[in-house]
Design an enzyme around this catalytic site. Sequence first.
Site, PDB file in Angstrom:
ATOM      1  N   ASP A 116       5.410   2.973   0.740  1.00  0.00           N
ATOM      2  CA  ASP A 116       6.853   3.211   0.797  1.00  0.00           C
ATOM      3  C   ASP A 116       7.715   2.002   0.429  1.00  0.00           C
ATOM      4  O   ASP A 116       8.954   2.105   0.399  1.00  0.00           O
ATOM      5  CB  ASP A 116       7.256   3.728   2.181  1.00  0.00           C
ATOM      6  CG  ASP A 116       6.764   2.838   3.325  1.00  0.00           C
ATOM      7  OD1 ASP A 116       6.642   1.606   3.136  1.00  0.00           O
ATOM      8  OD2 ASP A 116       6.492   3.380   4.417  1.00  0.00           O
ATOM      9  N   HIS A 133      -3.070   0.865  -0.982  1.00  0.00           N
ATOM     10  CA  HIS A 133      -2.951   2.184  -1.606  1.00  0.00           C
ATOM     11  C   HIS A 133      -1.836   2.230  -2.642  1.00  0.00           C
ATOM     12  O   HIS A 133      -1.499   3.306  -3.137  1.00  0.00           O
ATOM     13  CB  HIS A 133      -2.739   3.255  -0.539  1.00  0.00           C
ATOM     14  CG  HIS A 133      -3.926   3.442   0.350  1.00  0.00           C
ATOM     15  ND1 HIS A 133      -3.928   4.239   1.467  1.00  0.00           N
ATOM     16  CD2 HIS A 133      -5.188   2.924   0.279  1.00  0.00           C
ATOM     17  CE1 HIS A 133      -5.112   4.211   2.056  1.00  0.00           C
ATOM     18  NE2 HIS A 133      -5.895   3.410   1.346  1.00  0.00           N
TER      19      HIS A 133
END
Length: 281
Positions: A116, A133
Amino acid sequence: MSLGYAESLRKGVWKGKCGAPELFDSPKDVKKGVDELVKLIRNSQHLVAYTGAGISVSAGIPDFRGPDGVWTREENGDPPPPSVSFSESRPTLTHMALVALYQRGILKFITTQNVDNLHYKSGIPMDALSELHGNVFKEKCGVCLKEYVRDFEIGSVGLKKTGRQCVCGGDLKDTTLDWNDALPEDHFSRSDLHARKSDLALCLGTSLQIRPACNLPVKSTRANGKPTGPGDMVIVNLQSTPQDRHASVIIHAKCDQVMEMVKAVVSTQSTFFFFFFFFFF
């Protein structure tokens, strides 16, 4: 959109144990756990934080494996939970508490599985951060490995070409992993290096289920040639994890609650140390 990211990932993949009940410690037990954590932080020489989706829930981004998580709802055949977009989200109290610890020289490194971009938004420099990730706002050159953080979401997952080029002429690709994509070697290598040096691993809002990321904090509990010997691992999470047996301290409470308490104590102690040093030395 944060849910757009989840919906873009490959279907039919095992996503870990979902929907386990949330556990809430009593206020007394939370304070006891925080007191123990603060002592460990105070004695630590190389603190590393490991963060998961749980630290971004208060920013309006749902977690994945909680009782109302994205994957849990998917397993149950329910629609996704409400969510703000990644672009609209802002760093949480936990993100900012980690920044405060980093700026004081206490926190040395952060390894995150979150995509994010909130650690970077909060002020953590990229050289103190591994995004295992990927990052939905970041693209990377396949030739020189230079990374570009954009003010817009890249819009794809799975390390696909974005249509833009690096200053070296190489093609840029999104950095957000799909299921079964290999972890970025440079980010994982940095994480592994700090994991081996760490004498305190602080795991925040992560279910610690997905390998190899879940094994990194355990390395803090091993000697690994450290002069101080094996270190400690602390888990702050609302669910039990497969790595609980390795933890010296487990706190079942919201990350913001715990980190607000930690920040308050550490800030007070830092101020006391400053005045003591100034007036008596």
